[in-house]
Design a protein around this motif. Sequence first.
Motif, PDB file in Angstrom:
ATOM      1  N   PHE A 131       0.823  -1.206   0.000  1.00  0.00           N
ATOM      2  CA  PHE A 131       0.000   0.000   0.000  1.00  0.00           C
ATOM      3  C   PHE A 131       0.857   1.256   0.000  1.00  0.00           C
ATOM      4  O   PHE A 131       0.538   2.252  -0.630  1.00  0.00           O
ATOM      5  CB  PHE A 131      -0.931   0.008   1.218  1.00  0.00           C
ATOM      6  CG  PHE A 131      -2.262  -0.618   0.950  1.00  0.00           C
ATOM      7  CD1 PHE A 131      -3.076  -0.152  -0.069  1.00  0.00           C
ATOM      8  CD2 PHE A 131      -2.692  -1.684   1.707  1.00  0.00           C
ATOM      9  CE1 PHE A 131      -4.308  -0.737  -0.317  1.00  0.00           C
ATOM     10  CE2 PHE A 131      -3.911  -2.270   1.463  1.00  0.00           C
ATOM     11  CZ  PHE A 131      -4.726  -1.797   0.450  1.00  0.00           C
ATOM     12  N   SER A 135      -0.717   2.602  -5.222  1.00  0.00           N
ATOM     13  CA  SER A 135      -2.097   2.977  -4.856  1.00  0.00           C
ATOM     14  C   SER A 135      -3.112   1.990  -5.387  1.00  0.00           C
ATOM     15  O   SER A 135      -4.268   2.351  -5.608  1.00  0.00           O
ATOM     16  CB  SER A 135      -2.398   4.383  -5.379  1.00  0.00           C
ATOM     17  OG  SER A 135      -2.266   4.421  -6.797  1.00  0.00           O
ATOM     18  N   GLU A 137      -5.334  -0.006  -4.463  1.00  0.00           N
ATOM     19  CA  GLU A 137      -6.139  -0.465  -3.334  1.00  0.00           C
ATOM     20  C   GLU A 137      -7.194  -1.480  -3.772  1.00  0.00           C
ATOM     21  O   GLU A 137      -7.444  -2.463  -3.075  1.00  0.00           O
ATOM     22  CB  GLU A 137      -6.796   0.733  -2.659  1.00  0.00           C
ATOM     23  CG  GLU A 137      -5.812   1.723  -2.050  1.00  0.00           C
ATOM     24  CD  GLU A 137      -6.521   2.856  -1.331  1.00  0.00           C
ATOM     25  OE1 GLU A 137      -7.774   2.812  -1.289  1.00  0.00           O
ATOM     26  OE2 GLU A 137      -5.834   3.754  -0.825  1.00  0.00           O
ATOM     27  N   SER A 138      -7.804  -1.248  -4.877  1.00  0.00           N
ATOM     28  CA  SER A 138      -8.827  -2.184  -5.327  1.00  0.00           C
ATOM     29  C   SER A 138      -8.242  -3.552  -5.627  1.00  0.00           C
ATOM     30  O   SER A 138      -8.862  -4.591  -5.347  1.00  0.00           O
ATOM     31  CB  SER A 138      -9.520  -1.623  -6.578  1.00  0.00           C
ATOM     32  OG  SER A 138      -8.571  -1.430  -7.625  1.00  0.00           O
TER      33      SER A 138
END
Length: 229
Positions: A131, A135, A137-138
């Motif tokens: 993380f 980026s 995140e999904s």
Amino acid sequence: MRYYFVLTIFSCVFAYEKDLTFSVQAGKTDCFYHKVLPNEVIDLEYQVIDATHGELDISFQLADPVGRIIVADYKKSENAHRHTAALNGDYRFCFDNTFSTFSQKTVFFDLMIDTEENQDKEYDEDKEMEFGANSAESYMMRMRDISESVSRVRDNVSTARRLQELHSAHEARDRNRAEEMCAKVMTWSMVQIVLMMTVGATQVFFLKSLFEDRGSSSYKKLIPGLGSQ
């Protein structure tokens, strides 16, 4: 990078599992050792499935690396225990049959060391690092869902496998009892047949002697020296 995540996911669902069937001689104690790390979960089950004489029972002890007794069962036919290890080292699993003089016991033993908590912790640390590096995140959320699904499948398969092994142990115990009962019935039936034939032959002999001449030597043959008195 994706291969790295897939490898991490599957590495977190592995756990050590071992089952075995062994015999404990009368008046003896058999012990097994396995190294366990702190916070790992020891999940064990045992069952006595056969005995040469007497009851299907045995004593059991679980001790930590310093020799402290964690679990102690006395003369039980089966039991299950779950313990979270606090120390690093070899844990001792002992099956005690010293209270038996002649009876040898056959024991089914299933041991599982669950490392899922430690592996999940390592996975969470790797996830935090990723993380911070990107980026996506999904993408990480999808990987987490896959990890949870694999973990659930692993748990369900492991539970089904252990239940099948436990049912197999019950079936082996019941079969041994049935075979032992059948052997006892056959032995007692043979004794009864021999006894009935002996009684029948004796009755025929004495019944036949009632219809013979009293002056004959039937009783003399049966009781030597009767006629000389």
